[in-house]
Design an enzyme around this catalytic site. Sequence first.
Site, PDB file in Angstrom:
ATOM      1  N   GLU A  69       1.021  -8.275   1.972  1.00  0.00           N
ATOM      2  CA  GLU A  69       0.608  -9.316   0.650  1.00  0.00           C
ATOM      3  C   GLU A  69      -0.504  -8.618   0.278  1.00  0.00           C
ATOM      4  O   GLU A  69      -1.215  -8.779   1.478  1.00  0.00           O
ATOM      5  CB  GLU A  69       1.188 -10.561   0.642  1.00  0.00           C
ATOM      6  CG  GLU A  69       1.809 -11.209  -0.217  1.00  0.00           C
ATOM      7  CD  GLU A  69       2.292 -10.382  -1.537  1.00  0.00           C
ATOM      8  OE1 GLU A  69       1.087  -9.819  -1.796  1.00  0.00           O
ATOM      9  OE2 GLU A  69       2.839 -11.227  -2.024  1.00  0.00           O
ATOM     10  N   ASP A  70      -1.321  -8.102  -0.979  1.00  0.00           N
ATOM     11  CA  ASP A  70      -2.538  -8.173  -0.722  1.00  0.00           C
ATOM     12  C   ASP A  70      -3.391  -9.469  -0.470  1.00  0.00           C
ATOM     13  O   ASP A  70      -4.572  -9.469   0.559  1.00  0.00           O
ATOM     14  CB  ASP A  70      -3.317  -8.014  -1.950  1.00  0.00           C
ATOM     15  CG  ASP A  70      -1.792  -8.701  -3.050  1.00  0.00           C
ATOM     16  OD1 ASP A  70      -1.433  -9.447  -2.188  1.00  0.00           O
ATOM     17  OD2 ASP A  70      -2.602  -8.278  -4.817  1.00  0.00           O
TER      18      ASP A  70
ATOM     19  N   ASP B 241      -1.803 -16.849  -2.352  1.00  0.00           N
ATOM     20  CA  ASP B 241      -2.133 -18.146  -3.285  1.00  0.00           C
ATOM     21  C   ASP B 241      -1.646 -19.818  -3.395  1.00  0.00           C
ATOM     22  O   ASP B 241      -1.571 -19.649  -2.353  1.00  0.00           O
ATOM     23  CB  ASP B 241      -2.773 -17.089  -4.269  1.00  0.00           C
ATOM     24  CG  ASP B 241      -3.255 -18.024  -5.058  1.00  0.00           C
ATOM     25  OD1 ASP B 241      -4.297 -18.108  -5.049  1.00  0.00           O
ATOM     26  OD2 ASP B 241      -2.865 -18.168  -7.043  1.00  0.00           O
TER      27      ASP B 241
ATOM     28  N   LYS C 231      -5.467 -17.335   0.952  1.00  0.00           N
ATOM     29  CA  LYS C 231      -6.470 -18.864  -0.020  1.00  0.00           C
ATOM     30  C   LYS C 231      -5.922 -20.233   0.502  1.00  0.00           C
ATOM     31  O   LYS C 231      -5.166 -20.561   0.149  1.00  0.00           O
ATOM     32  CB  LYS C 231      -6.443 -18.998  -1.611  1.00  0.00           C
ATOM     33  CG  LYS C 231      -7.532 -18.025  -1.920  1.00  0.00           C
ATOM     34  CD  LYS C 231      -7.195 -17.952  -3.201  1.00  0.00           C
ATOM     35  CE  LYS C 231      -7.778 -17.299  -4.077  1.00  0.00           C
ATOM     36  NZ  LYS C 231      -7.153 -16.861  -5.706  1.00  0.00           N
TER      37      LYS C 231
ATOM     38  N   PHE D  11     -11.413 -16.975  -7.506  1.00  0.00           N
ATOM     39  CA  PHE D  11     -10.720 -15.391  -7.922  1.00  0.00           C
ATOM     40  C   PHE D  11     -11.341 -14.115  -7.615  1.00  0.00           C
ATOM     41  O   PHE D  11     -12.739 -14.789  -7.993  1.00  0.00           O
ATOM     42  CB  PHE D  11     -10.633 -15.718  -9.244  1.00  0.00           C
ATOM     43  CG  PHE D  11      -9.646 -14.659  -9.731  1.00  0.00           C
ATOM     44  CD1 PHE D  11      -8.952 -15.261  -9.981  1.00  0.00           C
ATOM     45  CD2 PHE D  11     -10.426 -13.678 -10.415  1.00  0.00           C
ATOM     46  CE1 PHE D  11      -6.958 -13.820 -10.162  1.00  0.00           C
ATOM     47  CE2 PHE D  11      -9.680 -12.252 -11.149  1.00  0.00           C
ATOM     48  CZ  PHE D  11      -8.146 -12.482 -10.796  1.00  0.00           C
TER      49      PHE D  11
ATOM     50  N   ARG E 208      -9.139  -2.924  -9.706  1.00  0.00           N
ATOM     51  CA  ARG E 208      -7.282  -2.765  -8.424  1.00  0.00           C
ATOM     52  C   ARG E 208      -8.482  -1.241  -7.765  1.00  0.00           C
ATOM     53  O   ARG E 208      -9.000  -1.586  -6.601  1.00  0.00           O
ATOM     54  CB  ARG E 208      -6.219  -2.147  -9.218  1.00  0.00           C
ATOM     55  CG  ARG E 208      -6.032  -3.305  -9.913  1.00  0.00           C
ATOM     56  CD  ARG E 208      -4.237  -2.706 -10.277  1.00  0.00           C
ATOM     57  NE  ARG E 208      -3.201  -3.321 -10.422  1.00  0.00           N
ATOM     58  CZ  ARG E 208      -2.912  -4.533 -10.187  1.00  0.00           C
ATOM     59  NH1 ARG E 208      -2.453  -4.793  -9.296  1.00  0.00           N
ATOM     60  NH2 ARG E 208      -2.212  -5.381 -10.754  1.00  0.00           N
TER      61      ARG E 208
END
Length: 210
Positions: free
Chosen positions: A133-134, A137, A165, A186, A199
Amino acid sequence: MSVGSNFDLKVQINYRLSISKSLSLQIIFKKKKVIQLHDKHFVPFISAQEIDFAIAKIAALVEDDFADEIPVFVGVLNGAFMVVSDFMKHYKSACEVNFIKLTSYEGMASTNEVKQLIGLDRDLTGRTVVVIEDIVDTGNTLVALKELFKQQNVKHFKIATLFFKPEALVNNIKIDYVGIRIPNKFIVGFGLDYDGLGRNLHEVYQLKEN
Ligand code: IMP
Ligand code: MG
């Protein structure tokens, strides 16, 4: 002086040079300008060097655990394409890669519904799967993925993420490999977007406080 100590000295000098080069690159990055994407402004947050160190660290940890088999890395599109690409370059043992497309974000907020847009196209029975995963959250995407993989009878199901996070997590989920823990703000860049933009940034930017 023996050949060994000469070599050690060279390694040490190269190491110190690369650290000071990386520090100066970080200082240059932190001095970079505020950027604008759509209606929002973002400030420099994590440099390309820090990102690379973090990905190299995760790849080394995964390789330590699974170098004696052929794991399948599953990248979660769209955001994880850059992480997967760099992760694969750092991972030196035999491995396979596959992608799945999930979406849960609209603008700057996670929706509770996770939609699957492209599914896995191969049988993973008995295989070790490492989801890449990037960012994690709320963890909703990972819960949906776990459900999906339950039906696949995999040998191991592991989760690796570049960013995490912890304050945003609303699910009880174990993340096996974490690159960098960040506050609940964010971010954009290195695969992460704000409504489609950002991106392609090499570094990560954080939403600017007003
Ligand atoms: P989760 O399901 O809430 O854990 O969110 C997972 C997905 O939301 C990530 O894979 C990203 O694509 C997106 N996302 C979460 N936080 C951010 C952010 O700070 N910037 C951009 N995208 C984010
Ligand atoms: Mg993602």
